[in-house]
Design an enzyme around this catalytic site. Structure first.
Site, PDB file in Angstrom:
ATOM      1  N   LYS A 168     -63.173 -54.566  12.419  1.00 21.38           N
ATOM      2  CA  LYS A 168     -63.543 -53.672  13.525  1.00 21.38           C
ATOM      3  C   LYS A 168     -64.658 -52.708  13.106  1.00 21.38           C
ATOM      4  O   LYS A 168     -64.973 -52.593  11.909  1.00 21.38           O
ATOM      5  CB  LYS A 168     -62.299 -52.905  13.983  1.00 21.38           C
ATOM      6  CG  LYS A 168     -61.209 -53.826  14.541  1.00 21.38           C
ATOM      7  CD  LYS A 168     -60.012 -53.006  15.034  1.00 21.38           C
ATOM      8  CE  LYS A 168     -58.944 -53.934  15.611  1.00 21.38           C
ATOM      9  NZ  LYS A 168     -57.815 -53.164  16.197  1.00 21.38           N
ATOM     10  N   TYR A 224     -59.132 -58.230  25.041  1.00 20.90           N
ATOM     11  CA  TYR A 224     -58.026 -57.283  25.174  1.00 20.90           C
ATOM     12  C   TYR A 224     -57.420 -57.286  26.576  1.00 20.90           C
ATOM     13  O   TYR A 224     -56.828 -56.275  26.983  1.00 20.90           O
ATOM     14  CB  TYR A 224     -58.493 -55.878  24.786  1.00 20.90           C
ATOM     15  CG  TYR A 224     -58.586 -55.658  23.282  1.00 20.90           C
ATOM     16  CD1 TYR A 224     -57.477 -55.872  22.445  1.00 20.90           C
ATOM     17  CD2 TYR A 224     -59.772 -55.229  22.688  1.00 20.90           C
ATOM     18  CE1 TYR A 224     -57.564 -55.676  21.073  1.00 20.90           C
ATOM     19  CE2 TYR A 224     -59.863 -55.027  21.306  1.00 20.90           C
ATOM     20  CZ  TYR A 224     -58.747 -55.248  20.510  1.00 20.90           C
ATOM     21  OH  TYR A 224     -58.826 -55.044  19.146  1.00 20.90           O
ATOM     22  N   PHE A 255     -54.525 -46.536  26.385  1.00 25.17           N
ATOM     23  CA  PHE A 255     -55.479 -46.626  25.284  1.00 25.17           C
ATOM     24  C   PHE A 255     -56.564 -47.681  25.506  1.00 25.17           C
ATOM     25  O   PHE A 255     -57.424 -47.871  24.652  1.00 25.17           O
ATOM     26  CB  PHE A 255     -54.752 -46.877  23.957  1.00 25.17           C
ATOM     27  CG  PHE A 255     -53.953 -48.165  23.886  1.00 25.17           C
ATOM     28  CD1 PHE A 255     -54.576 -49.367  23.570  1.00 25.17           C
ATOM     29  CD2 PHE A 255     -52.586 -48.169  24.120  1.00 25.17           C
ATOM     30  CE1 PHE A 255     -53.852 -50.555  23.485  1.00 25.17           C
ATOM     31  CE2 PHE A 255     -51.850 -49.348  24.043  1.00 25.17           C
ATOM     32  CZ  PHE A 255     -52.489 -50.547  23.730  1.00 25.17           C
ATOM     33  N   ARG A 278     -51.666 -61.913   9.829  1.00 29.82           N
ATOM     34  CA  ARG A 278     -50.957 -60.744  10.376  1.00 29.82           C
ATOM     35  C   ARG A 278     -50.202 -60.020   9.265  1.00 29.82           C
ATOM     36  O   ARG A 278     -50.131 -58.793   9.238  1.00 29.82           O
ATOM     37  CB  ARG A 278     -49.979 -61.179  11.472  1.00 29.82           C
ATOM     38  CG  ARG A 278     -50.627 -61.808  12.690  1.00 29.82           C
ATOM     39  CD  ARG A 278     -51.194 -60.821  13.652  1.00 29.82           C
ATOM     40  NE  ARG A 278     -50.189 -60.029  14.317  1.00 29.82           N
ATOM     41  CZ  ARG A 278     -50.482 -59.155  15.279  1.00 29.82           C
ATOM     42  NH1 ARG A 278     -51.751 -58.955  15.654  1.00 29.82           N
ATOM     43  NH2 ARG A 278     -49.542 -58.450  15.839  1.00 29.82           N
ATOM     44  N   THR A 325     -49.574 -52.286  12.942  1.00 31.15           N
ATOM     45  CA  THR A 325     -50.672 -51.788  13.782  1.00 31.15           C
ATOM     46  C   THR A 325     -51.073 -50.361  13.419  1.00 31.15           C
ATOM     47  O   THR A 325     -52.263 -50.042  13.363  1.00 31.15           O
ATOM     48  CB  THR A 325     -50.250 -51.858  15.269  1.00 31.15           C
ATOM     49  OG1 THR A 325     -49.859 -53.204  15.576  1.00 31.15           O
ATOM     50  CG2 THR A 325     -51.393 -51.442  16.181  1.00 31.15           C
ATOM     51  N   ARG A 331     -54.280 -52.703   6.272  1.00 31.31           N
ATOM     52  CA  ARG A 331     -54.167 -51.423   6.986  1.00 31.31           C
ATOM     53  C   ARG A 331     -53.462 -50.372   6.138  1.00 31.31           C
ATOM     54  O   ARG A 331     -53.802 -49.194   6.184  1.00 31.31           O
ATOM     55  CB  ARG A 331     -53.444 -51.641   8.314  1.00 31.31           C
ATOM     56  CG  ARG A 331     -54.307 -52.392   9.343  1.00 31.31           C
ATOM     57  CD  ARG A 331     -53.462 -52.959  10.450  1.00 31.31           C
ATOM     58  NE  ARG A 331     -54.246 -53.467  11.583  1.00 31.31           N
ATOM     59  CZ  ARG A 331     -53.721 -54.163  12.586  1.00 31.31           C
ATOM     60  NH1 ARG A 331     -52.429 -54.442  12.598  1.00 31.31           N
ATOM     61  NH2 ARG A 331     -54.486 -54.589  13.577  1.00 31.31           N
ATOM     62  N   ASN A 368     -57.868 -49.245  12.959  1.00 30.75           N
ATOM     63  CA  ASN A 368     -56.990 -49.904  11.988  1.00 30.75           C
ATOM     64  C   ASN A 368     -57.663 -51.109  11.311  1.00 30.75           C
ATOM     65  O   ASN A 368     -57.004 -52.044  10.887  1.00 30.75           O
ATOM     66  CB  ASN A 368     -55.646 -50.256  12.623  1.00 30.75           C
ATOM     67  CG  ASN A 368     -55.801 -51.156  13.833  1.00 30.75           C
ATOM     68  OD1 ASN A 368     -56.894 -51.637  14.119  1.00 30.75           O
ATOM     69  ND2 ASN A 368     -54.714 -51.397  14.546  1.00 30.75           N
ATOM     70  N   HIS A 391     -58.566 -56.933  13.304  1.00 34.76           N
ATOM     71  CA  HIS A 391     -57.796 -57.641  14.331  1.00 34.76           C
ATOM     72  C   HIS A 391     -57.460 -59.021  13.788  1.00 34.76           C
ATOM     73  O   HIS A 391     -58.291 -59.638  13.120  1.00 34.76           O
ATOM     74  CB  HIS A 391     -58.612 -57.811  15.615  1.00 34.76           C
ATOM     75  CG  HIS A 391     -58.005 -58.840  16.538  1.00 34.76           C
ATOM     76  ND1 HIS A 391     -56.980 -58.534  17.406  1.00 34.76           N
ATOM     77  CD2 HIS A 391     -58.223 -60.182  16.655  1.00 34.76           C
ATOM     78  CE1 HIS A 391     -56.615 -59.646  18.035  1.00 34.76           C
ATOM     79  NE2 HIS A 391     -57.348 -60.654  17.603  1.00 34.76           N
ATOM     80  N   GLU A 442     -59.164 -66.693  21.692  1.00 31.33           N
ATOM     81  CA  GLU A 442     -60.072 -65.703  21.115  1.00 31.33           C
ATOM     82  C   GLU A 442     -61.267 -66.377  20.430  1.00 31.33           C
ATOM     83  O   GLU A 442     -62.391 -65.861  20.492  1.00 31.33           O
ATOM     84  CB  GLU A 442     -59.298 -64.818  20.129  1.00 31.33           C
ATOM     85  CG  GLU A 442     -58.300 -63.914  20.839  1.00 31.33           C
ATOM     86  CD  GLU A 442     -57.310 -63.208  19.908  1.00 31.33           C
ATOM     87  OE1 GLU A 442     -56.396 -62.549  20.427  1.00 31.33           O
ATOM     88  OE2 GLU A 442     -57.463 -63.313  18.672  1.00 31.33           O
TER      89      GLU A 442
HETATM   90  P1  DAT Z   1     -52.405 -55.422  16.894  1.00 34.65           P
HETATM   91  O1  DAT Z   1     -53.863 -55.116  16.687  1.00 34.65           O
HETATM   92  O2  DAT Z   1     -51.597 -55.075  15.683  1.00 34.65           O
HETATM   93  O3  DAT Z   1     -52.172 -56.821  17.390  1.00 34.65           O
HETATM   94  P2  DAT Z   1     -51.893 -54.529  19.615  1.00 34.65           P
HETATM   95  O4  DAT Z   1     -52.292 -55.898  20.069  1.00 34.65           O
HETATM   96  O5  DAT Z   1     -50.590 -53.995  20.108  1.00 34.65           O
HETATM   97  O6  DAT Z   1     -51.890 -54.430  18.023  1.00 34.65           O
HETATM   98  O7  DAT Z   1     -53.014 -53.489  20.059  1.00 34.65           O
HETATM   99  C1  DAT Z   1     -54.379 -53.822  19.977  1.00 34.65           C
HETATM  100  C2  DAT Z   1     -55.124 -52.636  19.440  1.00 34.65           C
HETATM  101  O8  DAT Z   1     -55.065 -51.551  20.368  1.00 34.65           O
HETATM  102  C3  DAT Z   1     -54.562 -52.083  18.145  1.00 34.65           C
HETATM  103  O9  DAT Z   1     -55.075 -52.767  17.010  1.00 34.65           O
HETATM  104  C4  DAT Z   1     -54.993 -50.643  18.182  1.00 34.65           C
HETATM  105  C5  DAT Z   1     -54.946 -50.319  19.668  1.00 34.65           C
HETATM  106  N1  DAT Z   1     -53.680 -49.701  20.041  1.00 34.65           N
HETATM  107  C6  DAT Z   1     -52.475 -50.300  20.147  1.00 34.65           C
HETATM  108  N2  DAT Z   1     -51.525 -49.434  20.508  1.00 34.65           N
HETATM  109  C7  DAT Z   1     -52.151 -48.247  20.653  1.00 34.65           C
HETATM  110  C8  DAT Z   1     -51.720 -46.929  21.012  1.00 34.65           C
HETATM  111  N3  DAT Z   1     -50.459 -46.667  21.324  1.00 34.65           N
HETATM  112  N4  DAT Z   1     -52.666 -45.939  21.032  1.00 34.65           N
HETATM  113  C9  DAT Z   1     -53.956 -46.182  20.732  1.00 34.65           C
HETATM  114  N5  DAT Z   1     -54.436 -47.405  20.385  1.00 34.65           N
HETATM  115  C10 DAT Z   1     -53.535 -48.413  20.349  1.00 34.65           C
HETATM  116 MG    MG Z   2     -52.686 -57.711  19.183  1.00 38.99          MG
END
Ligand code: DAT
Ligand code: MG
Length: 145
Positions: free
Chosen positions: A15, A55, A63, A91, A97, A108, A122, A125, A136
């Site tokens: 990222k 996304y 968010f 993963r 996350t 991370r 973080n 991805h 993707e």
């Molecule tokens: P991951 O990236 O571990 O698959 P995710 O798919 O739930 O996690 O979320 C995608 C991204 O969105 C994540 O890397 C960071 C952001 N994100 C997730 N939950 C969040 C939150 N509660 N507040 C702010 N950003 C968030």
């Molecule tokens: Mg995800």
């Protein structure tokens, strides 16, 4: 259980925070050290269209807009990685996350922290299933779909 006889692919993004901090090499090093293959690699600044597709599952969440803003704030490194079990395996390398609580030893956990924007920055991805990986890959590497 995962069919380990079949090689699978995953989509990894370093990222904008990871790219800016010069951590692309460190992330790729960990992927290669684990034994996965780099099948495609690109540095690009994501478009709104790519991020909207990538996304889509988070559309409408509080968010979502800040996430798209952050993800379009500069270059990312996109990679297709290959190897048996690489979706779950990456993963696992990436860690939880939220980088604050992510386990030491993970990308991370070792390299991420809260910079005042909670879990947003973080570093990486990684696709969460074979199906999402293929979706993707079509977004980031249409030539490899
Ligand atoms: P991951 O990236 O571990 O698959 P995710 O798919 O739930 O996690 O979320 C995608 C991204 O969105 C994540 O890397 C960071 C952001 N994100 C997730 N939950 C969040 C939150 N509660 N507040 C702010 N950003 C968030
Ligand atoms: Mg995800």
């Amino acid at each position: 259980m995962t069919d380990t006889t079949q090689t699978e692919r995953s989509l990894v993004l370093v990222k904008p925070d990871g790219y800016r901090r010069g951590l692309t090499g460190e992330v790729l090093r960990r992927i290669e050290a684990k034994g996965y293959t780099l099948a495609a690699l690109a540095v690009l600044t994501p478009t709104r269209e790519q991020l909207g597709a990538h996304y889509a599952e988070h559309d409408g969440k509080p968010f979502y807009e800040p996430l798209l803003e952050f993800m379009s704030s500069g270059p990312v490194t996109a990679a297709i990685i290959e190897g048996q079990g690489c979706v779950a395996g990456f993963r696992s390398l990436a860690g939880a996350t939220d980088p604050t609580g992510a386990a030491p030893g993970t990308i991370r956990g070792d390299l991420g922290r809260d910079w005042g924007v909670a879990v947003q920055q973080n570093i990486v991805h990684g696709s969460d299933a074979r199906e999402s990986a293929e979706q993707e890959i079509a977004i980031w590497f249409p030539d490899h779909a």
